[in-house]
Design an enzyme around this catalytic site. Structure first.
Site, PDB file in Angstrom:
ATOM      1  N   TYR A  70       0.818  -1.212   0.000  1.00 19.15           N
ATOM      2  CA  TYR A  70       0.000   0.000   0.000  1.00 19.15           C
ATOM      3  C   TYR A  70       0.855   1.267   0.000  1.00 19.15           C
ATOM      4  CZ  TYR A  70      -4.496  -2.187  -0.077  1.00 19.15           C
ATOM      5  OH  TYR A  70      -5.586  -2.892  -0.510  1.00 19.15           O
ATOM      6  N   GLN A 108     -15.654   4.065  -7.150  1.00 18.59           N
ATOM      7  CA  GLN A 108     -15.019   2.878  -6.573  1.00 18.59           C
ATOM      8  C   GLN A 108     -13.536   3.164  -6.345  1.00 18.59           C
ATOM      9  OE1 GLN A 108     -16.498  -0.832  -8.904  1.00 18.59           O
ATOM     10  NE2 GLN A 108     -16.837   0.924 -10.222  1.00 18.59           N
ATOM     11  N   ASN A 109     -13.084   4.323  -6.828  1.00 17.53           N
ATOM     12  CA  ASN A 109     -11.659   4.634  -6.729  1.00 17.53           C
ATOM     13  C   ASN A 109     -11.289   5.091  -5.323  1.00 17.53           C
ATOM     14  OD1 ASN A 109     -11.552   3.989  -9.366  1.00 17.53           O
ATOM     15  ND2 ASN A 109     -11.435   6.081 -10.132  1.00 17.53           N
ATOM     16  N   VAL A 110     -10.063   4.806  -4.950  1.00 17.14           N
ATOM     17  CA  VAL A 110      -9.609   5.124  -3.595  1.00 17.14           C
ATOM     18  C   VAL A 110      -8.539   6.216  -3.615  1.00 17.14           C
ATOM     19  CG1 VAL A 110     -10.166   2.802  -2.735  1.00 17.14           C
ATOM     20  CG2 VAL A 110      -7.878   3.236  -3.662  1.00 17.14           C
ATOM     21  N   ASP A 111      -8.294   6.810  -4.798  1.00 16.87           N
ATOM     22  CA  ASP A 111      -7.169   7.740  -4.941  1.00 16.87           C
ATOM     23  C   ASP A 111      -7.484   9.179  -4.547  1.00 16.87           C
ATOM     24  OD1 ASP A 111      -8.581   8.735  -7.244  1.00 16.87           O
ATOM     25  OD2 ASP A 111      -7.654   7.168  -8.464  1.00 16.87           O
ATOM     26  N   HIS A 126     -15.312   2.524  -1.732  1.00 17.44           N
ATOM     27  CA  HIS A 126     -14.246   1.614  -1.307  1.00 17.44           C
ATOM     28  C   HIS A 126     -13.193   2.299  -0.440  1.00 17.44           C
ATOM     29  CE1 HIS A 126     -15.338  -1.107  -5.004  1.00 17.44           C
ATOM     30  NE2 HIS A 126     -16.213  -1.173  -4.024  1.00 17.44           N
ATOM     31  N   CYS A 158      -4.500   1.991  21.152  1.00 12.61           N
ATOM     32  CA  CYS A 158      -4.634   0.587  21.574  1.00 12.61           C
ATOM     33  C   CYS A 158      -3.407  -0.254  21.226  1.00 12.61           C
ATOM     34  CB  CYS A 158      -5.887  -0.033  20.960  1.00 12.61           C
ATOM     35  SG  CYS A 158      -5.758  -0.301  19.192  1.00 12.61           S
ATOM     36  N   THR A 196     -15.377   1.483 -15.617  1.00 13.47           N
ATOM     37  CA  THR A 196     -15.473   0.356 -14.671  1.00 13.47           C
ATOM     38  C   THR A 196     -15.809  -0.919 -15.438  1.00 13.47           C
ATOM     39  OG1 THR A 196     -16.609  -0.560 -12.731  1.00 13.47           O
ATOM     40  CG2 THR A 196     -17.887   0.978 -14.084  1.00 13.47           C
ATOM     41  N   ASN A 221     -16.178   3.834 -21.844  1.00 14.48           N
ATOM     42  CA  ASN A 221     -15.146   2.846 -21.495  1.00 14.48           C
ATOM     43  C   ASN A 221     -14.312   2.597 -22.751  1.00 14.48           C
ATOM     44  OD1 ASN A 221     -13.716   0.387 -20.676  1.00 14.48           O
ATOM     45  ND2 ASN A 221     -15.268   0.187 -19.080  1.00 14.48           N
TER      46      ASN A 221
END
Ligand code: NAD
Length: 253
Positions: A70, A108-111, A126, A158, A196, A221
């Protein structure tokens, strides 16, 4: 039908739409230099399968390996920038909101590139790769709450490992975000689906629900996808070239 005619038809319908839902996937960020999931498994990481790197069990088995994978993806996001597709969607949001019409962008992108490009109302299904969460308590952590002496770093509260703020294989999507996305899809009169493959559920059902509820569905697309059969118009092309053309067209109305 010639491509320009398809663009004109998609744009005319869009100019008259009142409630737009946009669903984006990894293809929207491909022109920014962010690999799609399949591409991200190339090179150094080719010998691993996604479940080994992007799942709670994979993280328990080898937290350092997963964290480093990651970190590499995060530094790639940090090195790159939004592209004309992200900016066109931010402009589309402004056009819709300024004329009192509804606009929802589901990604859906995480950027985080949609927000960087100026989109305000983004539903991140996501998660976001830049964010961090406590692995044990599953809550977001600020930088000040993270102890960075180990790899992965640890939660100061924790002592558990810190994990990236994305949804992994086998995990539930954020329920409020997901409900809002489906609610907007049911009410939409136009659904734009971009970059997608339509293979990852439940996101792939958003255009299906929109279509069943009466929305006009347009897909952009570079290749046919699982969404193509339910689209009224399929615009085969790159997101960063096609979306700006649509925005230019709808400004004429
Ligand atoms: P996917 O990798 O399954 O499919 C990508 C789609 O984009 C393909 O259909 C491909 O034909 C299309 N495409 C590629 N380049 C394009 C371009 N320039 N213009 C238009 N279309 C183009 O992606 P997905 O459907 O989003 O699902 C993969 C999963 O991986 C998602 O859950 C997502 O969270 C995650 N992911 C996110 C990122 C990111 O944040 N940028 C990157 C990789 C993977």
């Amino acid at each position: 039908m010639p491509f320009q005619e398809l663009i004109n038809n998609a744009s005319e319908k869009l100019a008259n739409a009142d409630r737009l839902v946009v669903l984006t996937g990894a293809g929207v960020s491909a022109e920014s230099g962010i690999a799609t999931f399949r591409d991200a498994m190339q090179g150094l990481w080719a010998k691993f399968n996604p479940e080994e790197l992007a799942s709670p069990s994979g993280f328990r088995r080898d937290p350092k390996l997963v964290w480093e994978w990651y970190e590499e993806r995060r530094s790639n996001v940090a090195r790159n920038r939004p592209n004309p597709a992200h900016y066109a969607l931010a402009e589309l949001e402004k056009i819709f909101l300024s004329s009192n019409r509804k606009f929802t962008l589901v990604t859906q992108n995480v950027d985080g590139f949609h927000m960087q490009a100026g989109s305000n109302n983004v539903l991140e299904l996501h998660g976001n790769i830049v964010k961090n969460r406590c692995f044990r308590e599953d809550r977001l952590l600020s930088d000040a709450e993270i102890e960075r002496e180990t790899v992965p770093p640890k939660c100061k509260h924790c002592g558990s490992y810190v994990r990236p703020g994305v949804v992994w294989f086998g995990e539930n999507l954020p329920q409020d975000t997901l409900s809002e996305a489906f609610e907007k899809a049911e009410k939409a009169d136009y659904c734009l689906v971009i970059g997608t493959s339509g293979l990852v559920q439940p996101a792939a059902s958003i255009p299906v629900v929109a279509r069943q509820s009466g929305a006009f569905v347009v897909e952009i697309n570079s290749l046919e996808s699982a969404i193509t059969p339910i689209s009224h118009i399929f615009l085969q092309g790159k997101a960063g070239e096609t979306l700006p053309q649509i925005v230019t067209e709808i400004k004429k109305y």
